[in-house]
Design an enzyme around this catalytic site. Structure first.
Site, PDB file in Angstrom:
ATOM      1  N   ASP A  48     -15.425  46.465  12.530  1.00 26.68           N
ATOM      2  CA  ASP A  48     -15.954  45.101  12.433  1.00 26.68           C
ATOM      3  C   ASP A  48     -15.701  44.498  11.056  1.00 26.68           C
ATOM      4  OD1 ASP A  48     -16.855  45.915  14.882  1.00 26.68           O
ATOM      5  OD2 ASP A  48     -18.957  46.087  14.284  1.00 26.68           O
TER       6      ASP A  48
ATOM      7  N   GLY B 264     -23.042  41.184  20.008  1.00 30.10           N
ATOM      8  CA  GLY B 264     -21.903  42.105  19.920  1.00 30.10           C
ATOM      9  C   GLY B 264     -20.655  41.457  19.343  1.00 30.10           C
TER      10      GLY B 264
ATOM     11  N   SER C 297     -22.011  39.650  13.935  1.00 29.29           N
ATOM     12  CA  SER C 297     -22.565  38.732  12.937  1.00 29.29           C
ATOM     13  C   SER C 297     -22.985  39.498  11.680  1.00 29.29           C
ATOM     14  CB  SER C 297     -23.741  37.950  13.516  1.00 29.29           C
ATOM     15  OG  SER C 297     -24.718  38.838  14.021  1.00 29.29           O
TER      16      SER C 297
ATOM     17  N   HIS D  34     -15.243  52.206  20.847  1.00 28.21           N
ATOM     18  CA  HIS D  34     -15.826  53.506  20.469  1.00 28.21           C
ATOM     19  C   HIS D  34     -14.743  54.513  20.075  1.00 28.21           C
ATOM     20  CE1 HIS D  34     -20.041  52.577  21.254  1.00 28.21           C
ATOM     21  NE2 HIS D  34     -19.595  51.837  22.244  1.00 28.21           N
TER      22      HIS D  34
END
Ligand code: GLA
Length: 401
Positions: free
Chosen positions: A184, A136, A139, A47
């Site tokens: 990500d 998490g 994907s 975060h």
């Protein structure tokens, strides 16, 4: 029918074979391109990305594969093998398909690339993968990145790695509607074998940090599907923004929590609502932990890195409040097991996985003990993945054999 082999046999694994075989079955010809984009696990720095801070993820040996071939028109035909569902759209009018929400990721990616004015060709594609969904491990970022890579090779446009990662994030933010940061997509594109990637999410400068010899990354899936994640995630983002707005009264140069020090927070924290103060404290201390963690890894000090992981978990649980009982039990269960350096929840939270740094020689035994311990405590059978750290996305043009 002629078989097809990759020009370079770099991409391996059975999800890859499944995608290629299904392509031939579905479309009666062989695929022209195979794209692979990995899932990720974040070692530390949670975060922090949307607060202009630091993250330290790795790309793992679980990935999304897309086998594809171009079409002469502007249609995109998709088969999601793992759901056995199909979805189809024209490039000139990309909208949502509410019956097949998975298709938002490839649709969103094509939509963003087209908005950027890149020339896209239509395609037929099969999507398959072994990144657990909703756990998490990103994907969705992997589908976006694999789609971009497949379209890039088929359509022949130029797009650098960082630009591709940003475009994939844009697909998620603007088409899917999830206000995620850059982590990500960035690691799915830029990850490297055996290395973690330190990313400065403000400048997007990045640097590889080797995982010390003899360490393994073990990911433990609590099997609790992430719930609440979108609304709570967006709420955390606005709490951080509120913190910045209030702190700016005293610290006018602060653009993001990245610019706030612990001393600043101690000095002016009383003026923040208690909840906002806790959120800010997590982000400020987490950024410091990432930088300390990089130093620890560089000096081969896995034990120190492990301590920082545990502190990160406590901060996410108590200050940021994005953990859940299952994640806490998975971390606590790991503590007594031989070979552990450190454990923490990873990703957005509210379910999903923990990441464990473990002595490599003990990795398998650790995984077994952790599964047994978690099962005993909660009566739930977890999945434990002893991961290898792999390269980021690739796409290869296949040639006839
Ligand atoms: C999700 C988001 C990332 C990041 C993490 C939390 O994975 O997609 O951008 O914010 O949560 O660190």
């Amino acid at each position: 029918m002629a078989g097809y082999l990759p020009e370079e046999a770099r991409i391996t694994g059975s999800a890859r074979e499944r995608a290629l075989e299904a392509f031939s079955r579905e479309y009666g010809r062989a695929a022209e391109v195979l794209a692979r984009a990995p899932g990720r696990v974040n070692l530390i720095g949670e975060h922090t990305d949307y607060n202009d801070g630091f993250v330290l993820p790795v790309a793992i040996d679980r990935a999304v594969y897309i086998a594809a071939a171009s079409r002469s028109d502007e249609q995109v035909e998709l088969l999601a093998l793992d759901f056995e569902e199909r979805s189809r759209f024209p490039l000139s009018d990309i909208t949502h398909d509410p019956e097949h929400p998975w298709s938002d990721y490839p649709r969103g990616m094509a939509w963003v690339l087209r908005e950027k004015g890149l020339p896209l060709v239509g395609m037929r594609a099969v999507i398959s993968g072994d990144v657990p969904i909703g756990a998490g491990l990103s994907s969705s970022a992997a589908i976006e990145v694999a789609t971009a890579k497949a379209l890039q090779v088929l359509s022949g446009f130029e797009l650098g790695d960082v630009a591709l990662a940003l475009a994939a994030q844009e697909a998620e933010n603007r088409f899917v509607g999830m206000q995620c940061g850059i982590m990500d997509q960035f690691i799915s594109v830029l990850g490297r074998k055996g290395q973690a990637l330190l990313v400065d999410c403000r400048s997007l400068e990045h640097r590889l940090v080797p995982i010390p010899e003899g360490c393994s990354v073990v990911v433990a899936n609590t099997m609790k599907r992430r719930g609440l994640v979108d609304s709570e995630y967006n709420r955390r983002r606005s709490e951080c923004e509120e913190g910045v707005r209030l702190l700016r009264r005293h610290l006018p140069d602060v653009q993001a929590l990245r610019d706030v020090s612990l001393e600043d927070l101690e000095g002016f924290g009383d003026e923040l609502p208690p909840g906002v103060r806790k959120r800010c404290r997590h982000v400020v201390t987490e950024n410091a932990r990432v930088l300390a963690g990089v130093e620890a890894l560089q000096s081969g000090d896995a034990a120190r890195f492990g301590e920082l992981m545990l502190a990160s978990h406590a901060s996410l649980r108590d200050d940021y409040q994005v953990s859940c009982p299952e994640l806490d039990v998975m971390v606590e269960a790991a503590l007594g097991i031989e070979g552990l350096y450190g454990a923490r929840m990873t990703g957005a939270g509210f379910g999903g996985c923990t990441v464990n740094l473990v002595r490599a020689a003990r990795a398998r035994a650790f995984a077994e003990s952790l599964a047994a311990e978690y099962r005993n405590r909660l009566g739930i059978e977890p999945e434990i993945y002893v991961c290898s750290v792999e390269d980021g996305a690739q796409a290869e043009r296949l040639r006839p054999t």
